[in-house]
Every structure is written in structure tokens, then in C-alpha cells.
Motif scaffolding. Structure first.
Motif, PDB file in Angstrom:
ATOM      1  N   SER A 149       0.813  -1.202   0.000  1.00 47.54           N
ATOM      2  CA  SER A 149       0.000   0.000   0.000  1.00 47.54           C
ATOM      3  C   SER A 149       0.856   1.266   0.000  1.00 47.54           C
ATOM      4  N   GLN A 150       2.041   1.229   0.569  1.00 51.11           N
ATOM      5  CA  GLN A 150       2.905   2.415   0.555  1.00 51.11           C
ATOM      6  C   GLN A 150       4.362   1.984   0.650  1.00 51.11           C
ATOM      7  N   VAL A 151       5.272   2.934   0.445  1.00 44.06           N
ATOM      8  CA  VAL A 151       6.690   2.621   0.631  1.00 44.06           C
ATOM      9  C   VAL A 151       7.195   3.230   1.941  1.00 44.06           C
ATOM     10  N   LEU A 152       8.210   2.583   2.475  1.00 44.86           N
ATOM     11  CA  LEU A 152       8.929   3.126   3.630  1.00 44.86           C
ATOM     12  C   LEU A 152      10.256   3.644   3.086  1.00 44.86           C
ATOM     13  N   TRP A 153      10.519   4.930   3.316  1.00 43.77           N
ATOM     14  CA  TRP A 153      11.710   5.559   2.750  1.00 43.77           C
ATOM     15  C   TRP A 153      12.923   5.387   3.656  1.00 43.77           C
ATOM     16  N   LEU A 154      14.046   5.184   3.000  1.00 41.91           N
ATOM     17  CA  LEU A 154      15.317   5.231   3.723  1.00 41.91           C
ATOM     18  C   LEU A 154      15.957   6.594   3.454  1.00 41.91           C
ATOM     19  N   ASP A 155      16.944   6.949   4.263  1.00 36.83           N
ATOM     20  CA  ASP A 155      17.579   8.262   4.092  1.00 36.83           C
ATOM     21  C   ASP A 155      18.218   8.378   2.704  1.00 36.83           C
ATOM     22  N   GLY A 156      18.297   9.589   2.208  1.00 40.01           N
ATOM     23  CA  GLY A 156      18.687   9.810   0.824  1.00 40.01           C
ATOM     24  C   GLY A 156      20.176   9.716   0.550  1.00 40.01           C
ATOM     25  N   VAL A 157      20.989   9.649   1.578  1.00 44.41           N
ATOM     26  CA  VAL A 157      22.436   9.645   1.355  1.00 44.41           C
ATOM     27  C   VAL A 157      22.990   8.216   1.437  1.00 44.41           C
ATOM     28  N   GLU A 158      22.747   7.559   2.570  1.00 44.08           N
ATOM     29  CA  GLU A 158      23.307   6.211   2.758  1.00 44.08           C
ATOM     30  C   GLU A 158      22.307   5.093   2.484  1.00 44.08           C
ATOM     31  N   ARG A 159      21.029   5.467   2.371  1.00 49.84           N
ATOM     32  CA  ARG A 159      19.957   4.460   2.250  1.00 49.84           C
ATOM     33  C   ARG A 159      20.087   3.421   3.353  1.00 49.84           C
ATOM     34  N   LYS A 160      20.262   3.941   4.535  1.00 48.75           N
ATOM     35  CA  LYS A 160      20.555   3.079   5.670  1.00 48.75           C
ATOM     36  C   LYS A 160      19.581   3.329   6.813  1.00 48.75           C
ATOM     37  N   TYR A 161      19.156   4.570   6.982  1.00 48.24           N
ATOM     38  CA  TYR A 161      18.297   4.902   8.113  1.00 48.24           C
ATOM     39  C   TYR A 161      16.839   5.057   7.687  1.00 48.24           C
ATOM     40  N   ILE A 162      15.961   4.540   8.548  1.00 51.21           N
ATOM     41  CA  ILE A 162      14.522   4.617   8.295  1.00 51.21           C
ATOM     42  C   ILE A 162      14.075   6.082   8.394  1.00 51.21           C
ATOM     43  N   GLU A 163      13.251   6.527   7.449  1.00 48.04           N
ATOM     44  CA  GLU A 163      12.738   7.895   7.512  1.00 48.04           C
ATOM     45  C   GLU A 163      11.235   7.916   7.800  1.00 48.04           C
ATOM     46  N   GLU A 164      10.413   7.698   6.789  1.00 49.63           N
ATOM     47  CA  GLU A 164       8.974   7.699   7.013  1.00 49.63           C
ATOM     48  C   GLU A 164       8.270   6.931   5.913  1.00 49.63           C
ATOM     49  N   VAL A 165       6.966   6.788   6.064  1.00 49.09           N
ATOM     50  CA  VAL A 165       6.151   6.070   5.074  1.00 49.09           C
ATOM     51  C   VAL A 165       5.394   7.093   4.248  1.00 49.09           C
TER      52      VAL A 165
END
Ligand code: PLP
Length: 354
Positions: free
Chosen positions: A215-231
């Protein structure tokens, strides 16, 4: 400030609450106010709802200078209508405006506008359980030239839409895909601003997730793609080994008012809540060893939305056997209880119309 009200000559028939959905039906009127650097805000007016003209060179159409807000008016059992923490939306809108070089609106003036408009459309607030009147304030750059520069002319508007219950068939946990290709925002960018451009950049991943049944994506941080951000359009919280963890507001995450309210409710009930960096590795480990007890998204539309399944690079994890967890349920009951006036508002969040 004077708000000129022109009432529609032909009010629409109000829909039955079963037909509502989200953002498909609009009320009879809309609020409009214009801005120029010379005059400041001027011509505050409530007019019949409908299409309006826009100059083909208007900044918003070419350079995406647009911000918005989303909040709700709720009908209580005694028939009165109330809003939930509207001052927080006004403050966030001014923060978003600052980031996009759009003009500020004085908090008191914005509050008066919001109340006057909601009073005008009050009858459109539905009363069936779970329904509300969704308010969509928005602002855009409206210079009529193709030159690129900070905005000199802008328009602020509010439209309203009666919306149905998000959970007609009970609270069903959603399936979320952790996005490992596209990114939504970076620090120093516009992630913390509620602007249309963030959504434009998110659509591709959202579409891909939908095609795979998420139903949605969970975003990772834009630099390392390592940290959880938001949905997608919600912040996210996890209960790991008894502790509620939500990503810290590092600049690339939208500071949700539901997020803030969840944290305040949880802390008042004695839960341990940490706003910190949460890496995908830590989350994967918690999913693998069973210490991830609950996961949920939080935002104005759904309030809280339990996450029953997470997928990352093709691997699928089930959370709490795909059922809503205890803390998620408690947050839902508390927040919706306050919003619809069913339980005491000991936080002072409710804003009656008069
Ligand atoms: C609006 C929004 C949220 C949720 O904010 P609320 O104030 O709780 O409704 C979260 N993430 C994004 C990207 C948003 O646009």
C-alpha cells in the motif's frame, strides 16, 4: 482583517456518508487570499467552490512553488464541530513557506481565517462514525513571469472535503515495501516542508510498490539508504523490545502532528519513547529475532495505521502476526477519542469553532 463572503446561489446536495471516500467531494465554498510584496496579504474572500483562472506563466506551474497542509474538523456527539491542534498546522505551514520562499501568514490571522471558513462550511461536517471534514490549506507562488527568483506574488487558499471513515471494515494492518532505489528527500532539501514537490518525487516508488501489492513505501535516508525515515504520507513508529522508536527529525522527515501527538500520549502513559536514528540493519535484526513487537504509521488521514508486513529487497517480514498491536490500538483509541470529543482532552489539543 476583513473576509468578504460571497455565498453560492446553488448549494449542493450533501452526500450520504457511505459515498464519501477521501477528497472526492468538495464543499460549497473555498477561501482565497492573494499576496504581493508591495501590499502583503490582500483580498481575503470566501467564494463559491469551483475552477479559477491561472496565468500560464504562474510560478507554480513551472517551478513547483507549492506547499500545503491537511487537518480535520470533527463532529462531536453533541453536534458541535471542533478541530485538532490547528495551530500546529499553521506553524508548520509557515516553516514550509520559509523553506520555499513563500510568504508567512500571521498565526492569529491564519487562525481567524481557518475558523471563519470552517464555520461557513460547518454543515458539511459529517456525523457518521469515523467521518470528518478534511481541510486542505495550500499556498503557491503566483508570479506571472518565467524568471526564476524568490516569490513576489502568491495565493493562499483553503478547500474542504467531507471524508469517510478510513477504517470502514475495521483496522486492517497494511503491507509496506521498504524502498531501496528512489529517495524522497535529503538533509538540506525540502523533506521537512509539506510541499507538493516531495510527492511528485515519491510517486514512482509508490506506483511500483502498488503494483507489487503494497500500500505504501517506507523511505530510507537519501544519502546512505541506511536509516529509516517515514512512510509515504505518514511518519513511522516501531516498538522494539518494549521501547517505542521513531526516526528523529533530521530535516528530511516531515514533522507530523500525529507523530508529535503519539509521542506525547505515550510519554504521558509512561512508555519509553526514543526519537533517534534507526538503521535498516537494526530493524532487520529486530524482525529476525522477534524483538520487533509492533510497527505503525501515523498521520492525519488514518490517525494510526498498523503495519502487518514489511518487505525489504524481496525478503518478507510479518509484524505481530499481521495483527494490530496493543500500543497501536491504545494510540488509536486515545487520539480518535480526543478528536471526536469522546474522551477528556487533558492535553488542550481541541479547538472549538467558537
Ligand atoms: C502530512 C504528512 C505526514 C503526516 O503529518 P500529520 O501532521 O500527522 O498529518 C507525514 N509525512 C508526510 C510526507 C506528510 O506529507
Amino acid at each position: 482583517m476583513e473576509i468578504k463572503i460571497t455565498k453560492t446561489a446553488c448549494p449542493k446536495v450533501k452526500p450520504d456518508s457511505s459515498e464519501l471516500g477521501f477528497g472526492k467531494i468538495f464543499t460549497d465554498h473555498m477561501f482565497i487570499m492573494d499576496y504581493s510584496r508591495e501590499k502583503g496579504w490582500y483580498d481575503a474572500r470566501i467564494v463559491p467552490f469551483g475552477p479559477f483562472e491561472i496565468h500560464p506563466a504562474s510560478t507554480v506551474l513551472h517551478y513547483g512553488s507549492e506547499i500545503f497542509e491537511g487537518l480535520k474538523a470533527y463532529r462531536r456527539e453533541d453536534g458541535r464541530v471542533q478541530m485538532f491542534r490547528p495551530i500546529e498546522n499553521i506553524r508548520r505551514m509557515n516553516n514550509s513557506a520559509e523553506r520555499l520562499c513563500l510568504p508567512q501568514i500571521d498565526e492569529e490571522m491564519a487562525m481567524e481565517i481557518l475558523k471563519t471558513f470552517v464555520k461557513c462550511e460547518e454543515d458539511w461536517t459529517p456525523s457518521a462514525p469515523g467521518t470528518s471534514l478534511y481541510l486542505r490549506p495550500f499556498m503557491y507562488g503566483n508570479d506571472e513571469t518565467l524568471g526564476v527568483h524568490a516569490v513576489h506574488n502568491a495565493r493562499f487558499m483553503i478547500i474542504a472535503s467531507p471524508v469517510g471513515s478510513y477504517y470502514k471494515e475495521g483496522i486492517n494492518p497494511v503491507k509496506i515495501m521498504i524502498e531501496d532505489q528512489d529517495v524522497r528527500a535529503v538533509r538540506g532539501g525540502t523533506g521537512y516542508a509539506k510541499c507538493g514537490g516531495n510527492y511528485a518525487a515519491s510517486n514512482r516508488a509508490g506506483e511500483r510498490a502498488e503494483q507489487k501489492g503494497y500500500s505504501q513505501v517506507l523511505w530510507l535516508d537519501g544519502v546512505e539508504r541506511k536509516y529509516i525515515e517515514e512512510v509515504g504520507a505518514m511518519n513511522v513508529m516501531f516498538k522494539i523490545n518494549g521501547e517505542v522508536v521513531t526516526p528523529a527529525l533530521t530535516g528530511s522527515i516531515l514533522p507530523g502532528i500525529t507523530r508529535k501527538s503519539c509521542i506525547e500520549v505515550l510519554k504521558s502513559e509512561g512508555y519509553k519513547v526514543s526519537e533517534r536514528l534507526l538503521s535498516i540493519d537494526e530493524l532487520e535484526a529486530a524482525m529476525a529475532d522477534g524483538t520487533l513487537e509492533e510497527a505503525w504509521g501515523c498521520g492525519t488521514a488514518a490517525v494510526v495505521s498498523p503495519i502487518g508486513e514489511l518487505s525489504y529487497k524481496g525478503e518478507i517480514f510479518t509484524v505481530n502476526e499481521g495483527k494490530i498491536g496493543e500500543v497501536t490500538q491504545k494510540l488509536y483509541d486515545t487520539l480518535t477519542g480526543i478528536q471526536w470529543g469522546k474522551i477528556e482532552d487533558k492535553f488542550g489539543w481541541i479547538c472549538p469553532l467558537d
